[in-house]
Design an enzyme around this catalytic site. Structure first.
Site, short mmCIF file in Angstrom:
data_model
loop_
_atom_site.label_atom_id
_atom_site.label_comp_id
_atom_site.label_asym_id
_atom_site.label_seq_id
_atom_site.Cartn_x
_atom_site.Cartn_y
_atom_site.Cartn_z
N GLU A 120 1.65 -9.18 8.92
CA GLU A 120 1.16 -9.37 7.45
C GLU A 120 -0.41 -9.85 7.68
O GLU A 120 -1.14 -9.41 6.91
CB GLU A 120 1.94 -10.58 6.80
CG GLU A 120 3.42 -10.07 6.64
CD GLU A 120 3.68 -8.78 6.12
OE1 GLU A 120 2.92 -8.12 5.48
OE2 GLU A 120 4.81 -8.24 6.18
N HIS A 129 0.19 0.49 8.86
CA HIS A 129 1.47 0.63 9.94
C HIS A 129 0.91 1.63 11.23
O HIS A 129 0.50 2.48 10.93
CB HIS A 129 2.65 1.26 8.92
CG HIS A 129 2.97 0.13 8.23
ND1 HIS A 129 3.69 0.25 7.05
CD2 HIS A 129 3.05 -1.36 8.51
CE1 HIS A 129 4.00 -0.96 6.60
NE2 HIS A 129 3.57 -1.94 7.33
N CYS A 130 1.53 1.32 12.17
CA CYS A 130 1.38 1.72 13.44
C CYS A 130 2.48 2.79 14.08
O CYS A 130 3.68 2.03 13.97
CB CYS A 130 0.93 0.80 14.55
SG CYS A 130 0.63 1.26 16.17
ZN LIG Z 1 3.44 -3.74 6.96
ZN LIG Z 2 -0.67 -0.66 16.80
#
Ligand SMILES: [Zn+2]
Ligand SMILES: [Zn+2]
Length: 179
Positions: A120, A129-130
């Site tokens: 967060e 996001h990854c």
């Molecule tokens: Zn997230």
């Molecule tokens: Zn990442």
């Protein structure tokens, strides 16, 4: 939230982001965010309230709560933050083994809390996001996915975070916000 968890979060923030931490007094229960029908707390009004409570000299405000959180389109959330903004919120409700009918485990609770906090707070430093499931910035929609993550940023997210942190630090120094 219990003292051990707060201490671990303090240490983690200092360690990963390099900013001095300061603990604020516990906030009153967010009664205005309570949804009787869902028996959960709506995270949006809580975040809004946190924005107004962020001390003027604080770079970020991370709030931890035992309350179970939701946003209208999801049945629950582990936490929420505004991208590139100043506040982040994490719920411990579903990070406890007890929630899944298992005996309490403080180590597991701490590990999950730190991963979720890094995720967060990462959003507040513009990380999105990854796709790497091991990266702390990957999406976790259930506890198995959260447990599968490491407590670390992948190389790509790490580089983006460093750039973001340097920019924030430059701005903070320029405006005399850090000592
Ligand atoms: Zn997230
Ligand atoms: Zn990442």
């Amino acid at each position: 939230v219990d003292g051990d968890v707060m201490e671990a979060a303090d240490a983690c923030v200092w360690d990963r982001f390099g900013f001095e931490t300061r603990r604020l007094a516990p906030l009153p229960d967010p009664v205005n965010a309570y949804d009787l029908r869902r028996n959960q707390y709506s995270s949006v009004p809580i975040l809004r309230d946190l924005v107004s409570r962020r001390p003027a000299d604080a770079v970020r405000l991370l709030a931890l709560t035992e309350k179970d959180l939701f946003i209208p389109m999801l049945s629950f959330i582990y936490g929420q933050a505004q991208l590139g903004q100043s506040v982040a919120l994490v719920s411990l409700a579903r990070l406890r083994q007890e929630f899944y009918g298992l005996p309490p485990n403080q180590r597991t609770l701490l590990a999950r809390t730190l991963k979720e906090s890094l995720h967060e707070v990462g959003h507040t430093f513009n990380l999105v996001h990854c796709p790497d499931p091991a990266c702390v910035m990957s999406v976790a929609t259930n506890i198995r996915q959260l447990d599968r993550k490491t407590g670390a940023y992948c190389r790509t997210c790490g580089v983006l975070l460093s750039e973001s942190l340097s920019a924030v630090r430059r701005r903070a120094v320029a405006s005399g916000e850090t000592r």
